[in-house]
Design a protein around this motif. Structure first.
Motif, PDB file in Angstrom:
ATOM      1  N   VAL A 223      79.325  94.092  93.215  1.00 56.08           N
ATOM      2  CA  VAL A 223      78.942  93.749  91.919  1.00 56.08           C
ATOM      3  C   VAL A 223      78.829  92.961  90.210  1.00 56.08           C
ATOM      4  CG1 VAL A 223      79.811  96.202  91.780  1.00 56.08           C
ATOM      5  CG2 VAL A 223      81.057  93.956  90.793  1.00 56.08           C
ATOM      6  N   ARG A 224      77.943  93.291  89.294  1.00 53.07           N
ATOM      7  CA  ARG A 224      77.799  91.503  89.267  1.00 53.07           C
ATOM      8  C   ARG A 224      78.424  90.816  88.525  1.00 53.07           C
ATOM      9  NH1 ARG A 224      73.727  94.888  87.609  1.00 53.07           N
ATOM     10  NH2 ARG A 224      74.354  96.137  86.170  1.00 53.07           N
ATOM     11  N   PRO A 225      78.434  89.559  88.127  1.00 52.28           N
ATOM     12  CA  PRO A 225      79.902  88.993  87.496  1.00 52.28           C
ATOM     13  C   PRO A 225      80.648  89.676  86.454  1.00 52.28           C
ATOM     14  CG  PRO A 225      78.165  87.706  87.279  1.00 52.28           C
ATOM     15  CD  PRO A 225      77.691  88.566  88.003  1.00 52.28           C
ATOM     16  N   ASP A 226      80.147  89.520  85.659  1.00 54.54           N
ATOM     17  CA  ASP A 226      80.548  90.627  84.666  1.00 54.54           C
ATOM     18  C   ASP A 226      81.119  91.506  84.671  1.00 54.54           C
ATOM     19  OD1 ASP A 226      78.250  91.546  84.176  1.00 54.54           O
ATOM     20  OD2 ASP A 226      77.659  91.254  82.187  1.00 54.54           O
ATOM     21  N   ALA A 227      80.551  92.318  85.766  1.00 51.15           N
ATOM     22  CA  ALA A 227      81.222  94.294  85.855  1.00 51.15           C
ATOM     23  C   ALA A 227      82.629  93.678  86.274  1.00 51.15           C
ATOM     24  CB  ALA A 227      80.202  94.678  86.761  1.00 51.15           C
TER      25      ALA A 227
END
Length: 265
Positions: A223-227
């Motif tokens: 997943v994205r690094p901020d998810a």
């Protein structure tokens, strides 16, 4: 000073509340639930992980795991198909919520993305032509030999690390393209995972599995690094489906046996 302290404390509280609100607004899990849809990047170029079956349906271990996740979340799932090198850019650009593939969480990838706990593990092995003199994967570590792998894959890294004397040739068309090149005599060997190799050996009768395991790698969804919420949800899902044995059942069907072939090929 008492009034000043109170003002500073009040300002800090406002900043804290604003920060929390911003995080809440950016919660990717919230977005998935509100939209009623989980958007997943896959690479349908290699059975048994992700492919198009005889009925034209997207299926495979990674696809069916994502489908089960969406069902348990109570949302629909939408798959977007990319070649291997397009998976990470699609995720980072926000086109998809996660990557469901046989992706190893290498240090380089983990510097860009958040990875779930391993969904399953792959045994990386070597393959050569049946009439070649090679019997074990170490035999491929020779100058003058050309070894194939999927472009930008952990198999390429395995060749560089464990078979440095050979020449690496990467293919963008997925694992099937590598097997075709070897079968046609354009390579001396290839490195891939045992699940894919079992499929190769059925499709190409002039290939053989070499003895030994090059390396055993964890495979995770990304997943994205901020998810953070979605990453934690995936970790919890691995724990839950390990406990109720659904994950083990699915991995055995798709990865550890060839039972899936009679239903999908």
């Amino acid at each position: 000073m008492g009034i000043l302290n109170k003002l500073v404390a009040a300002a800090a509280m406002v900043i804290g509340i604003t920060s929390v609100a911003s995080v809440a607004q950016a919660d990717e899990m919230d977005d998935i639930l509100k939209r009623g849809e989980l958007i997943v990047a896959v690479q349908t170029q290699g059975a048994p992980v992700s492919f198009i079956d005889k009925n034209g349906k997207q299926t495979g271990l990674a696809v069916e795991l994502a489908r089960m996740m969406a069902e348990d979340l109570g949302v629909k799932v939408t798959f977007q198909d990319y070649d291997w090198k397009g998976l990470i850019p699609a995720l980072l650009s926000g086109k998809v919520d996660m990557i469901a593939a046989d992706m190893t969480p290498t240090p380089q990838r983990a510097s860009q993305l958040l990875f779930s706990r391993p969904m399953f593990y792959e045994e990386t092995v070597g393959v050569a032509l049946k009439d070649s003199p090679y019997t074990k994967w170490e035999d491929l570590n020779k100058s003058g030999l050309s070894l194939g792998s999927t472009q930008a894959s952990s198999y390429s890294e395995a060749i560089k690390k464990y078979l440095p004397e050979a020449t690496l040739k990467e293919f963008s068309g997925g694992t099937a393209a590598v097997a075709q090149a070897l079968s046609a005599g354009r390579l001396d060997g290839l490195v891939s995972d045992l699940g894919n190799v079992s499929n190769f050996l059925n499709d190409f009768d002039n290939l053989k599995l070499l003895d030994g395991i090059v390396v055993k790698n964890p495979l995770s969804f990304a997943v994205r690094p901020d998810a953070f919420h979605l990453k934690m949800w995936l970790d919890n899902y691995v724990e839950l489906t390990t406990s109720d044995k659904r994950l083990e059942k699915m991995v055995n069907y798709w990865w550890n046996t060839t039972e899936w072939e009679k239903d999908h090929k």
